[in-house]
Scaffold this motif. Structure first.
Motif, mmCIF file in Angstrom:
data_model
loop_
_atom_site.group_PDB
_atom_site.id
_atom_site.type_symbol
_atom_site.label_atom_id
_atom_site.label_comp_id
_atom_site.label_asym_id
_atom_site.label_seq_id
_atom_site.Cartn_x
_atom_site.Cartn_y
_atom_site.Cartn_z
ATOM 1 N N TYR A 123 74.069 51.613 22.430
ATOM 2 C CA TYR A 123 74.610 50.089 22.020
ATOM 3 C C TYR A 123 75.032 49.696 23.262
ATOM 4 C CZ TYR A 123 74.956 46.553 18.605
ATOM 5 O OH TYR A 123 74.978 45.487 17.886
ATOM 6 N N ALA A 183 78.878 52.828 12.118
ATOM 7 C CA ALA A 183 77.922 53.785 11.847
ATOM 8 C C ALA A 183 78.564 54.773 11.088
ATOM 9 C CB ALA A 183 77.287 54.413 13.376
ATOM 10 N N ALA A 209 77.148 58.902 15.494
ATOM 11 C CA ALA A 209 77.579 57.613 15.681
ATOM 12 C C ALA A 209 78.072 57.271 16.927
ATOM 13 C CB ALA A 209 79.065 57.424 14.787
ATOM 14 N N GLY A 210 78.350 58.286 17.617
ATOM 15 C CA GLY A 210 78.579 58.325 19.300
ATOM 16 C C GLY A 210 77.500 57.855 19.918
ATOM 17 N N PRO A 260 88.489 54.441 12.803
ATOM 18 C CA PRO A 260 87.169 54.941 12.204
ATOM 19 C C PRO A 260 87.451 55.920 11.132
ATOM 20 C CG PRO A 260 87.158 54.804 14.562
ATOM 21 C CD PRO A 260 88.242 54.311 14.145
ATOM 22 N N SER A 271 81.020 48.162 21.091
ATOM 23 C CA SER A 271 80.378 49.463 21.042
ATOM 24 C C SER A 271 81.162 50.429 19.933
ATOM 25 C CB SER A 271 80.217 50.304 22.345
ATOM 26 O OG SER A 271 79.181 49.287 23.123
ATOM 27 N N TYR A 272 82.482 50.435 20.383
ATOM 28 C CA TYR A 272 83.389 51.008 19.523
ATOM 29 C C TYR A 272 83.341 50.467 18.124
ATOM 30 C CZ TYR A 272 87.984 52.340 17.524
ATOM 31 O OH TYR A 272 89.082 52.746 16.675
ATOM 32 N N TYR A 314 80.741 52.287 16.428
ATOM 33 C CA TYR A 314 80.743 53.386 16.395
ATOM 34 C C TYR A 314 81.553 53.787 14.866
ATOM 35 C CZ TYR A 314 83.094 57.810 16.428
ATOM 36 O OH TYR A 314 83.866 59.178 16.117
ATOM 37 N N ALA A 316 76.440 54.420 19.434
ATOM 38 C CA ALA A 316 77.449 53.335 20.073
ATOM 39 C C ALA A 316 77.213 53.548 21.485
ATOM 40 C CB ALA A 316 78.731 53.795 19.841
ATOM 41 N N LYS A 350 79.953 62.226 13.522
ATOM 42 C CA LYS A 350 80.640 61.515 14.742
ATOM 43 C C LYS A 350 79.612 61.432 16.040
ATOM 44 C CE LYS A 350 85.401 62.315 13.496
ATOM 45 N NZ LYS A 350 86.621 63.233 13.747
#
Length: 227
Positions: free
Chosen positions: A86, A152, A79-80, A68, A145-146, A149, A83, A76
């Motif tokens: 998600y 995003a 985005a977290g 990332p 999901s990572y 992240y 994720a 962050k």
């Protein structure tokens, strides 16, 4: 052929060589574990044995390939959150957890009934909720999901209104479709149901394609060019 492969390997940078070596090591380890399981349990390998190997190898490759971008704390956190949500969507539609639909069976852990990747499986059937934590699907969804992240974060820096940019990218929304197409049902039925190999094969193909799209992010490349 070997000389050509060696030249191509040496042509890679350090990160590329490391990714290739670790990915191949992951695949070899999974194959070895499966062969040892077949030997000690006197079991005949089937098509189902290949699915965890493919999922976990693709997951290892994706994690090694993805780093990332640096971002502000706010980015962050956003985005977290994306994720995390998600993963919950993938886990629900993919059968990792959900409302109870069968008899109450309590908590069980399987270690040897199925080949590596399917085991160790953690199963719970309650009166309200149920879950079936099958390693290769749980790890696969966590890796998706990572990747979301990382995507995003990149979308936030590449497109005005990063969240909108994220969901404008087909490669970012396809994993939800992938988990539906995989046809994996939740609860104890995930291990007991006679789901066809073709169904799992379709889910595996879509999963691998999705991983590739989220690693290379062609949608964001297109958005950059447009904007």
């Amino acid at each position: 052929m070997f000389d050509a492969a060696t030249r191509r390997f040496r042509a890679l940078d350090d990160a590329g060589q490391r990714t290739l070596v670790y990915t191949v090591a992951t695949a070899n380890s999974l194959v070895l574990l499966s062969l040892l399981y077949a030997y000690f349990t006197d079991s005949a390998p089937t098509t189902y044995w290949a699915f965890p190997i493919i999922w976990l190898t693709a997951a290892a490759w994706a994690v090694l390939r993805t780093d990332p971008a640096p971002a502000e704390r706010r980015t962050k956190l956003l985005a977290g959150a994306i994720a995390g949500g998600y993963f919950l969507v993938l886990g629900f539609v993919g059968g990792l957890f959900g409302p109870a639909t069968g008899p109450v069976t309590g908590l069980t852990v399987q270690f040897t009934q199925l080949p590596p990747g399917w085991n160790p499986a953690i199963l719970y059937g309650g009166g309200t909720v149920q879950f079936a934590i099958v390693p290769f699907t749980a790890i696969g969804y966590a890796v998706l999901s990572y990747l979301v992240y990382a995507t995003a974060i990149e979308a936030e820096s590449a497109v005005a209104g990063g969240v909108l940019g994220l969901f404008s990218c087909v490669s970012c929304t396809l994993p939800v479709v992938a988990s539906v197409l995989s046809g994996i049902v939740g609860g104890g039925a995930a291990l007991a149901a006679a789901a066809s190999a073709q169904t799992y094969a379709l889910g595996t193909v879509v999963y691998v394609i999705t991983v590739g799209l989220l690693v290379y992010r062609p949608g964001l490349v297109w958005l950059r060019r447009r904007l």
